[in-house]
Enzyme design. Structure first.
Site, PDB file in Angstrom:
ATOM      1  N   CYS A  53       0.819  -1.211   0.000  1.00  0.00           N
ATOM      2  CA  CYS A  53       0.000   0.000   0.000  1.00  0.00           C
ATOM      3  C   CYS A  53       0.851   1.258   0.000  1.00  0.00           C
ATOM      4  O   CYS A  53       0.703   2.144  -0.840  1.00  0.00           O
ATOM      5  CB  CYS A  53      -0.931  -0.035   1.204  1.00  0.00           C
ATOM      6  N   GLU A 199      -6.473   1.891 -13.579  1.00  0.00           N
ATOM      7  CA  GLU A 199      -5.950   3.070 -12.865  1.00  0.00           C
ATOM      8  C   GLU A 199      -4.612   3.523 -13.449  1.00  0.00           C
ATOM      9  O   GLU A 199      -4.393   4.722 -13.655  1.00  0.00           O
ATOM     10  CB  GLU A 199      -5.780   2.756 -11.374  1.00  0.00           C
ATOM     11  N   HIS A 462     -26.432  20.821  -0.947  1.00  0.00           N
ATOM     12  CA  HIS A 462     -26.422  21.407  -2.273  1.00  0.00           C
ATOM     13  C   HIS A 462     -25.373  22.490  -2.373  1.00  0.00           C
ATOM     14  O   HIS A 462     -25.192  23.247  -1.418  1.00  0.00           O
ATOM     15  CB  HIS A 462     -27.819  22.012  -2.554  1.00  0.00           C
ATOM     16  N   GLU A 467     -25.376  14.491  -3.239  1.00  0.00           N
ATOM     17  CA  GLU A 467     -26.805  14.706  -3.000  1.00  0.00           C
ATOM     18  C   GLU A 467     -27.675  13.982  -4.034  1.00  0.00           C
ATOM     19  O   GLU A 467     -28.858  13.752  -3.798  1.00  0.00           O
ATOM     20  CB  GLU A 467     -27.162  16.200  -2.976  1.00  0.00           C
TER      21      GLU A 467
HETATM   22  P1  FAD Z   1       1.388  -6.230   1.890  1.00  0.00           P
HETATM   23  O1  FAD Z   1       1.074  -4.812   2.103  1.00  0.00           O
HETATM   24  O2  FAD Z   1       1.712  -6.654   0.508  1.00  0.00           O
HETATM   25  O3  FAD Z   1       2.623  -6.560   2.860  1.00  0.00           O
HETATM   26  C1  FAD Z   1       3.256  -7.787   2.902  1.00  0.00           C
HETATM   27  C2  FAD Z   1       4.725  -7.596   3.215  1.00  0.00           C
HETATM   28  O4  FAD Z   1       5.318  -8.849   3.583  1.00  0.00           O
HETATM   29  C3  FAD Z   1       5.515  -7.108   2.025  1.00  0.00           C
HETATM   30  O5  FAD Z   1       6.371  -6.058   2.393  1.00  0.00           O
HETATM   31  C4  FAD Z   1       6.313  -8.342   1.609  1.00  0.00           C
HETATM   32  O6  FAD Z   1       7.493  -8.026   0.905  1.00  0.00           O
HETATM   33  C5  FAD Z   1       6.570  -8.971   2.944  1.00  0.00           C
HETATM   34  N1  FAD Z   1       6.918 -10.400   2.914  1.00  0.00           N
HETATM   35  C6  FAD Z   1       6.504 -11.350   2.047  1.00  0.00           C
HETATM   36  N2  FAD Z   1       6.984 -12.553   2.394  1.00  0.00           N
HETATM   37  C7  FAD Z   1       7.730 -12.367   3.505  1.00  0.00           C
HETATM   38  C8  FAD Z   1       8.473 -13.238   4.350  1.00  0.00           C
HETATM   39  N3  FAD Z   1       8.537 -14.550   4.118  1.00  0.00           N
HETATM   40  N4  FAD Z   1       9.127 -12.696   5.410  1.00  0.00           N
HETATM   41  C9  FAD Z   1       9.084 -11.372   5.651  1.00  0.00           C
HETATM   42  N5  FAD Z   1       8.369 -10.514   4.895  1.00  0.00           N
HETATM   43  C10 FAD Z   1       7.706 -11.009   3.840  1.00  0.00           C
HETATM   44  N6  FAD Z   1      -5.953  -1.106  -1.565  1.00  0.00           N
HETATM   45  C11 FAD Z   1      -6.810  -0.151  -1.164  1.00  0.00           C
HETATM   46  O7  FAD Z   1      -7.470  -0.325  -0.150  1.00  0.00           O
HETATM   47  N7  FAD Z   1      -6.957   1.015  -1.855  1.00  0.00           N
HETATM   48  C12 FAD Z   1      -6.241   1.270  -2.965  1.00  0.00           C
HETATM   49  O8  FAD Z   1      -6.391   2.337  -3.575  1.00  0.00           O
HETATM   50  C13 FAD Z   1      -5.314   0.296  -3.406  1.00  0.00           C
HETATM   51  N8  FAD Z   1      -4.568   0.527  -4.495  1.00  0.00           N
HETATM   52  C14 FAD Z   1      -3.671  -0.400  -4.888  1.00  0.00           C
HETATM   53  C15 FAD Z   1      -2.897  -0.130  -6.006  1.00  0.00           C
HETATM   54  C16 FAD Z   1      -1.973  -1.038  -6.453  1.00  0.00           C
HETATM   55  C17 FAD Z   1      -1.138  -0.716  -7.662  1.00  0.00           C
HETATM   56  C18 FAD Z   1      -1.811  -2.278  -5.755  1.00  0.00           C
HETATM   57  C19 FAD Z   1      -0.824  -3.279  -6.222  1.00  0.00           C
HETATM   58  C20 FAD Z   1      -2.586  -2.557  -4.651  1.00  0.00           C
HETATM   59  C21 FAD Z   1      -3.518  -1.624  -4.201  1.00  0.00           C
HETATM   60  N9  FAD Z   1      -4.313  -1.860  -3.081  1.00  0.00           N
HETATM   61  C22 FAD Z   1      -5.207  -0.905  -2.682  1.00  0.00           C
HETATM   62  C23 FAD Z   1      -4.237  -3.129  -2.330  1.00  0.00           C
HETATM   63  C24 FAD Z   1      -3.389  -2.990  -1.043  1.00  0.00           C
HETATM   64  O9  FAD Z   1      -2.129  -2.472  -1.364  1.00  0.00           O
HETATM   65  C25 FAD Z   1      -3.262  -4.353  -0.385  1.00  0.00           C
HETATM   66  O10 FAD Z   1      -4.541  -4.883  -0.174  1.00  0.00           O
HETATM   67  C26 FAD Z   1      -2.544  -4.291   0.962  1.00  0.00           C
HETATM   68  O11 FAD Z   1      -1.270  -3.713   0.845  1.00  0.00           O
HETATM   69  C27 FAD Z   1      -2.443  -5.687   1.549  1.00  0.00           C
HETATM   70  O12 FAD Z   1      -1.746  -5.654   2.764  1.00  0.00           O
HETATM   71  P2  FAD Z   1      -1.030  -6.954   3.328  1.00  0.00           P
HETATM   72  O13 FAD Z   1      -0.587  -6.604   4.696  1.00  0.00           O
HETATM   73  O14 FAD Z   1      -1.879  -8.141   3.137  1.00  0.00           O
HETATM   74  O15 FAD Z   1       0.230  -7.188   2.382  1.00  0.00           O
END
Ligand code: FAD
Ligand code: NA7
Length: 486
Positions: A53, A199, A462, A467
């Protein structure tokens, strides 16, 4: 048993879900360790703590969306009487990327300080299962270390997929690269018509590049069909090119560095090729389970996701999963955050509140944005039968569009409701300016049991576009023209 393990909670993944869970757990006295590690992309992009995110998702996306809206606003400003002398207004891509990355770096820094203050132990390393209470990782000095915990939360998220065609990983990039791309993207092929693809195509268009979206089947699978088609029509109106029923077959680098993309129209079987400066894969995301050695802990998966029950527990009762890595749940930051936080409260604060995944609002950040909450028209009909559903709809004209003579052709909204009684609202859909801001409050109303009766008894603000929801008077069933007279 408090000290049987090194930690009370071990979190794998320092993204939206993992950090929320870790921080909430320490608030309730737990000893918490959190691992976060980012593997560089094929072209070498990498980033800091905070997950998708903050680094390569919502935040940089919203900033680029804003940059593209501002370009439009500059032109509108002229119609409103501003003297904008330079007629040839162009964005500076490098400057934009620098600003966006600057903001991200500051968020990374604040995150690390916050973790230190809250006493969450943070390890910038990949965690791997040894058994169901033990994780192994490599230190900066390349030593292998083991750590044990009573509870483990897997919050590793996902990463973009690459298609299995020649040249895909060598020459293509993804949303993981675009927000820090050092060169201008130029003429860009966006493959995939999910919300990420649309997007990206839209902010590139708004910044003056020339995007083409390659659509395998339909745009925005999973969203309301009518709204999705309207959104695609809006994009066409604004000059985004679509290649329908088309799949890429190869990417070949030309001597001048540009990319020749070969593709196939799966309905006509015509093969074609075209030159682009950038190819961006937006064909969906893959859960990051491959490096975790989940078998060592006996955790069940489905496709590339982890299967959990209503309390986010995996088949191993003291191991949980939250966020994008969960099978069959919305992949959104606020979903990951709330489920992570509620899980920590259940584990360490004697709470029994479960995460409610129903009626999560979401927004597609295209220039006219699309936001919705609740059911699509199709889902409502499928669940209740078309004879039991009433759809209220209308086109509308935002006041601020008149002076710059902006197209109102795609400003549309609808409420999907039960047909009987006070007509419980099942879904709300809106295409127009600041859609997320418009729908957020209505989402709370819908979760509280909003009816059409209440909606129409609500006095509007308004002049706003929100609205319009309080003025919905035309049903689809009536066959009346939903375009406004003035
Ligand atoms: P993540 O945020 O992906 O975090 C997981 C972390 O764990 C990462 O840093 C990864 O590298 C790390 N990791 C993986 N494996 C390991 C391991 N074995 N050991 C240690 N670390 C590890 N959501 C919205 O709500 N609004 C939006 O506008 C929106 N826009 C988006 C736009 C794009 C381009 C993308 C790709 C996604 C968007 N999302 C949006 C979705 C949102 O980013 C995700 O839903 C959210 O980040 C998920 O969070 P998470 O904690 O599950 O995983
Ligand atoms: P989505 O929403 O899964 O969309 C992926 C898009 O890419 C979709 O239009 C797919 O078409 C298309 N696709 C998938 N595979 C291919 C291949 N091999 N070739 C061409 N096109 C393909 O992913 P996003 O990245 O937009 O969003 C990621 C997640 O965030 C998503 O799951 C949301 O819930 C939130 P299809 O419709 O399958 O024919």
């Amino acid at each position: 048993t408090k000290n049987k393990y090194d930690y009370d909670l071990l979190v794998l993944g320092g993204g939206s879900g993992g950090l929320a869970c870790a921080k909430e757990a320490v608030e309730h006295g737990a000893r918490v360790i959190c691992f976060d590690f980012v593997k560089p992309t094929p072209v070498g992009t990498k980033w800091g703590v905070g997950g998708t995110c903050v680094n390569v998702g919502c935040i940089p996306k919203k900033l680029m969306h804003q940059a593209s809206l501002l370009g439009e606003a500059v032109h509108e400003a002229v119609a409103y009487g501003w003297n904008v002398n330079d007629q040839n207004i162009k964005p500076d891509w490098k400057k934009l990327v620098k600003s966006v990355q600057g903001h991200i770096k500051s968020v990374n820094w604040v995150t690390r300080v916050d973790l230190r203050d809250k006493k969450v132990e943070y390890v910038n390393s990949m965690g791997v299962f040894v058994n169901d209470h033990t994780i192994e990782y490599k230190t900066k000095e390349n030593e292998t270390k083991k750590v044990t915990a009573e509870y483990i939360v897997v919050a590793v998220g996902g990463r973009p997929r690459y298609p299995d065609i020649p040249g895909a990983t060598e020459f293509g990039i993804t949303s993981d690269d675009i927000f820090s791309l050092e060169r201008e993207p130029g003429r860009t092929l966006v493959v995939g018509a999910g919300y990420v693809g649309l997007e990206c195509a839209c902010f590139l268009k708004g910044l003056g590049y020339d995007p083409t979206v390659m659509v395998r089947s339909i745009v925005l699978r999973g969203f309301d069909r009518q709204m999705s088609e309207l959104l695609a029509a809006m994009m066409v109106d604004r000059g985004v090119t679509f290649l329908h029923t088309t799949i890429p077959t190869a990417v070949v680098k030309q001597p001048d560095g540009r990319l020749l993309v070969k593709y196939l129209n799966t309905s006509t079987l015509a093969q074609n090729s075209e030159i682009f400066d950038t190819v961006l894969w937006a064909i969906g995301r893959k859960g990051l389970i491959d490096d975790l050695k989940l078998d060592a802990a006996g955790i069940k998966t489905k496709n590339d996701k982890i299967v959990v029950d209503g309390s986010e527990a995996t088949n191993v009762p003291h191991i949980f999963a939250v966020g994008d890595i969960i099978y069959g749940r919305p992949e959104l930051t606020p979903v990951a955050i709330l489920s992570g936080r509620l899980l920590a409260r259940r584990l360490f604060a004697a709470s029994n509140q479960l995460m409610d995944y129903a009626d999560v609002a979401t927004t597609v950040f295209t220039p006219l944005e699309y936001s919705c909450v609740g059911m699509s028209e199709e889902t409502a009909i499928q669940k209740h039968g078309s004879e039991n559903i009433e759809v209220f709809h209308g086109y509308y004209k935002p006041t601020e569009f008149f002076i710059p003579q902006k197209s109102v052709r795609h400003c549309y909204l609808k409420a999907v409701a039960e047909i009987t009684g006070d007509q419980k609202v099942l879904g709300l859909h809106y295409i127009g300016p600041v859609a997320g801001e418009v729908i957020q409050g209505f989402a709370a109303a819908l979760k509280s049991g909003l009816t059409i009766k209440t909606l129409l008894n609500t006095v509007g603000i308004h002049p706003t576009t929100a609205e319009e929801f309080t003025r919905l008077s035309i049903t689809k069933r009536s066959g009346r023209d939903p375009t406004p007279a003035s």
